[in-house]
Design a protein around this motif. Structure first.
Motif, PDB file in Angstrom:
ATOM      1  N   HIS A 248      27.307  45.627  56.831  1.00 47.60           N
ATOM      2  CA  HIS A 248      26.170  44.834  56.374  1.00 47.60           C
ATOM      3  C   HIS A 248      26.137  44.686  54.859  1.00 47.60           C
ATOM      4  CE1 HIS A 248      24.960  44.813  60.444  1.00 47.60           C
ATOM      5  NE2 HIS A 248      24.575  46.072  60.484  1.00 47.60           N
ATOM      6  N   ASN A 249      27.083  45.289  54.172  1.00 50.49           N
ATOM      7  CA  ASN A 249      27.132  45.157  52.713  1.00 50.49           C
ATOM      8  C   ASN A 249      27.543  43.752  52.306  1.00 50.49           C
ATOM      9  OD1 ASN A 249      27.672  45.298  49.969  1.00 50.49           O
ATOM     10  ND2 ASN A 249      28.770  47.229  50.073  1.00 50.49           N
ATOM     11  N   GLY A 250      28.672  43.301  52.858  1.00 49.46           N
ATOM     12  CA  GLY A 250      29.113  41.930  52.612  1.00 49.46           C
ATOM     13  C   GLY A 250      29.833  41.714  51.310  1.00 49.46           C
ATOM     14  N   MET A 251      29.810  42.683  50.409  1.00 46.85           N
ATOM     15  CA  MET A 251      30.481  42.524  49.120  1.00 46.85           C
ATOM     16  C   MET A 251      31.967  42.846  49.267  1.00 46.85           C
ATOM     17  SD  MET A 251      28.268  41.400  47.098  1.00 46.85           S
ATOM     18  CE  MET A 251      29.177  41.573  45.554  1.00 46.85           C
ATOM     19  N   PRO A 252      32.847  41.968  48.771  1.00 51.22           N
ATOM     20  CA  PRO A 252      34.282  42.215  48.925  1.00 51.22           C
ATOM     21  C   PRO A 252      34.771  43.342  48.031  1.00 51.22           C
ATOM     22  CG  PRO A 252      33.920  40.269  47.574  1.00 51.22           C
ATOM     23  CD  PRO A 252      32.562  40.698  48.074  1.00 51.22           C
ATOM     24  N   ASN A 253      35.724  44.093  48.522  1.00 49.14           N
ATOM     25  CA  ASN A 253      36.424  45.078  47.699  1.00 49.14           C
ATOM     26  C   ASN A 253      37.486  44.421  46.843  1.00 49.14           C
ATOM     27  OD1 ASN A 253      35.888  46.403  50.631  1.00 49.14           O
ATOM     28  ND2 ASN A 253      35.417  47.855  49.005  1.00 49.14           N
ATOM     29  N   ILE A 254      38.037  43.299  47.339  1.00 46.33           N
ATOM     30  CA  ILE A 254      39.109  42.576  46.646  1.00 46.33           C
ATOM     31  C   ILE A 254      38.796  41.083  46.728  1.00 46.33           C
ATOM     32  CG2 ILE A 254      41.558  41.939  46.740  1.00 46.33           C
ATOM     33  CD1 ILE A 254      42.142  44.720  47.851  1.00 46.33           C
ATOM     34  N   THR A 255      38.980  40.373  45.610  1.00 44.60           N
ATOM     35  CA  THR A 255      38.817  38.919  45.586  1.00 44.60           C
ATOM     36  C   THR A 255      40.111  38.289  45.078  1.00 44.60           C
ATOM     37  OG1 THR A 255      36.442  39.092  45.166  1.00 44.60           O
ATOM     38  CG2 THR A 255      37.485  36.988  44.661  1.00 44.60           C
ATOM     39  N   VAL A 256      40.616  37.297  45.815  1.00 48.20           N
ATOM     40  CA  VAL A 256      41.826  36.584  45.436  1.00 48.20           C
ATOM     41  C   VAL A 256      41.554  35.093  45.582  1.00 48.20           C
ATOM     42  CG1 VAL A 256      43.259  38.494  46.240  1.00 48.20           C
ATOM     43  CG2 VAL A 256      42.841  36.565  47.751  1.00 48.20           C
ATOM     44  N   HIS A 257      42.516  34.270  45.189  1.00 48.10           N
ATOM     45  CA  HIS A 257      42.418  32.826  45.356  1.00 48.10           C
ATOM     46  C   HIS A 257      43.486  32.340  46.331  1.00 48.10           C
ATOM     47  CE1 HIS A 257      39.997  33.106  41.673  1.00 48.10           C
ATOM     48  NE2 HIS A 257      39.475  31.945  42.051  1.00 48.10           N
TER      49      HIS A 257
ATOM     50  N   THR B  57      36.253  35.232  54.115  1.00 48.42           N
ATOM     51  CA  THR B  57      36.068  36.672  53.964  1.00 48.42           C
ATOM     52  C   THR B  57      36.527  37.371  55.236  1.00 48.42           C
ATOM     53  OG1 THR B  57      34.172  36.288  52.504  1.00 48.42           O
ATOM     54  CG2 THR B  57      34.394  38.479  53.469  1.00 48.42           C
ATOM     55  N   PHE B  58      37.410  38.345  55.088  1.00 49.94           N
ATOM     56  CA  PHE B  58      37.922  39.063  56.253  1.00 49.94           C
ATOM     57  C   PHE B  58      38.264  40.484  55.862  1.00 49.94           C
ATOM     58  CE2 PHE B  58      41.170  36.309  54.409  1.00 49.94           C
ATOM     59  CZ  PHE B  58      42.265  37.139  54.220  1.00 49.94           C
TER      60      PHE B  58
END
Length: 596
Positions: free
Chosen positions: A486-495, A569-570
């Motif tokens: 339920h946090n929803g915040m990514p640990n890693i963000t890429v393009h 997001t996965f």
């Protein structure tokens, strides 16, 4: 650290290595166990609900559901039933009564899969436990009637959804979202509706539930099935015209947990150890009580005598075997033995991707192959000659001192029989080669950045050696945290368009299997040493840590985010589902190209 089925429900409610190819040992087997507990025999009503073949049966072929005129339409119902021994059996059923059918599609086909959740609140331990993630996420609370399963986020013992493992699909509702999509028994039929990408590699994939906290229970109970993208003969012409056999290997709680090892086994070199929840730990010998029983297309091969299932094949016939390890925690190390001698098998594909090197198909011939939980392998085999009987076996896998015991055991007798029935599916003989890949080979792409992630395990109460274990996968520089859906915040963000190198370290004394949704990766290094693998994977082993080592074991993976279907997001996680449910999972968010 491993957990029993009942303890995993409790864990959820509170929420080297055998390498890339495998290890060797010897397998022995005898007849069926004489001390099989009567409680393991299901009633007729239970058999009718989620049927299972008898021990020692011929391995049945899963029913095929094929696309027609570019569309695969299917109604599935997920059900469960409480067994007399306290375990819970799960199954996917079609309206005609076929269990866990193999879905067969072509690139570009549309899939219209209507899923009905018919799960009952029958978990034997659930009523003694409290909430997981707040008032709507308890194992005892009746699921709220929600207007939209796409954003409900409800996660209970009777919630479910579907993950199409290995497929390069958008991680959105009605396709392959597992973070928010949750279907309750009170919901109407839910439709999965997606198009198989036209460039999806032909090979073996699979489907299973992915509700956080309950994935292990449902998959271990039998909720899984194969999915095949047709056309593998276009990538590997050597398989054209071959009969194909689909083997789904699952694990389950032991039918005979109190039985001593078979007398044919050598004396144990160490005393059998169990963790605080009663599961057999790796004893380092290759023998002894396993953590779980295995089954082949639902034919159970029970400890301690491992009476094998039966596969009939015409003498010397060449076949393509597609093998899925849909176990919740059990590693496989498969081999074919004829007159006790290992036979060569030709590896055609791993994790759904035919092997390619320099743009050409490659078939390495090996005498054993390691398959982590969640992984798949497709190989060419030749049946035994007339008058001979072979064995399909899994050899010991060293999972580390904190891992479960995965010993040597037989799985199936392979009987050469001129009267063996023809298999239901045979690959086409006429085929055109797949079009040349448009993207630069992944090995030749320079990564835009390198990240490090690491596995760790921590006792939830350091002062209590019997307390449950918390499982973490952490991005270096971040604080270890148990996964919170339920946090929803990514640990890693890429393009989208990025290629990155991820170094995955294992800082625990237990073998872990790294898996990521939506994409495949290339193994570049193991423990800092370059490897030259000609295939892509979506699941890979990370060797366990020994206190005598000067550095942590690791793998370097080249992660491919170039496909537009990866935008969204996965998750990534350990595919030992008890570890995933216990918190060993993280989130990656792929932004559209150029978006900040």
């Amino acid at each position: 650290m491993n957990f029993s089925q009942s303890s995993i429900r409790r864990q959820a409610i509170r929420i080297a290595c055998f390498g890339l190819i495998g290890l060797c040992a010897v397998v022995s087997w005898n007849g069926m166990a004489e001390n099989k507990a009567p409680s393991a025999q299901p009633s007729a009503a239970q058999i009718d609900l989620c049927p299972r073949p008898a021990v020692g049966s011929a391995v049945p072929e899963p029913a095929d559901v094929r696309s027609s005129h570019g569309v695969l339409k299917l109604d599935l119902t997920i059900r469960n039933v409480l067994e007399k021994d306290g375990s819970v059996r799960y199954c996917y059923m079609t309206p005609s009564g076929a269990e866990s059918p193999t879905l067969r599609v072509h690139p570009g086909d549309r899939v219209e899969l209507r899923l009905k959740n018919d799960l009952k609140d029958i978990e034997p331990d659930a009523k003694a436990n409290g909430p997981i993630y707040g008032p709507i996420c308890s194992a005892t609370a009746k699921p709220h009637k929600v207007s939209n399963p796409c954003d409900s986020g409800v996660m209970t013992a009777t919630s479910t959804n579907l993950h199409f493992h290995g497929m390069t699909m958008s991680p959105v509702c009605h396709q392959d979202d597992v973070l928010k999509t949750s279907i309750q028994p009170s919901d109407p039929v839910f439709e999965y509706n997606f198009v198989v990408p036209k460039d999806e590699p032909p090979g073996l994939y699979w489907y299973h539930p992915h509700v956080h906290g309950f994935s292990s229970v449902q998959v271990e109970g039998g909720a899984s099935g194969a999915l095949i993208v047709e056309g593998i003969e276009r990538a590997m012409p050597e398989v054209a015209g071959l009969p194909e056999r689909v083997l789904v290997i699952r694990d389950q709680d032991l039918l005979n947990p109190n039985a001593p090892p078979n007398k044919s086994e050598p004396p144990q070199l160490t005393k059998s150890q169990v963790d605080s929840d009663g599961d057999a730990q790796n004893n380092g010998t290759g023998f002894g009580k396993p953590s779980k029983d295995l089954s082949v297309n639902f034919v159970t091969v029970p400890y301690p005598n491992y009476e094998p299932a039966t596969i009939r094949i015409k003498p010397g016939q060449k076949q393509l075997w597609r093998v899925l390890n849909s176990s919740s925690v059990t590693y496989l190390n498969l081999a074919l033995l004829y007159q006790r001698k290992p036979q060569s098998i030709g590896i055609v594909a791993i994790d759904g991707v035919p092997e390619q090197k320099d743009g050409k198909g490659v078939i390495p011939w090996v005498d054993h192959i390691g398959i982590p939980p969640g992984s798949r392998v497709e190989f060419i085999m030749n049946g035994p000659p007339a008058g001979e009987t072979g064995l399909l076996v899994t050899r010991w896998v060293d999972t580390g001192p904190a891992g479960e015991n995965d010993p040597n055991r037989a799985l199936a007798l392979i009987k050469a029989d001129p009267q063996a029935p023809e298999l239901a599916s045979t690959l086409p003989t006429a085929h055109t080669p797949l079009p040349a890949a448009k993207l630069t080979p992944l090995r030749d792409v320079k990564p835009v950045r390198t990240r490090k992630l690491f596995f760790t395990e921590v006792q939830s109460n350091p002062n209590d050696p019997n307390s449950p274990t918390d499982f973490y996968i952490t991005v270096e520089g971040q604080k270890p945290k148990l996964f919170d859906p339920h946090n929803g915040m990514p640990n890693i963000t890429v393009h989208q368009g990025d290629v990155e190198d991820w170094i995955i370290e294992n800082r625990s004394p237990e073998l872990h299997a790294f898996h990521i949704h939506q994409i495949h990766f290339l193994v570049m290094e193991v423990d800092g040493h370059p490897v030259d693998e000609p295939f892509l994977r979506d699941t890979v082993n990370v060797p366990y840590y020994k206190s005598t080592e000067l550095s942590y074991p690791s793998v370097r993976l080249r992660m491919d985010f170039r496909d537009p279907h990866t935008v969204g997001t996965f998750v990534y996680h350990c595919h030992l589902l008890e570890h995933e449910d216990g918190g060993m999972m993280g989130i990656v968010r792929v932004l559209p190209r150029g978006k900040k």
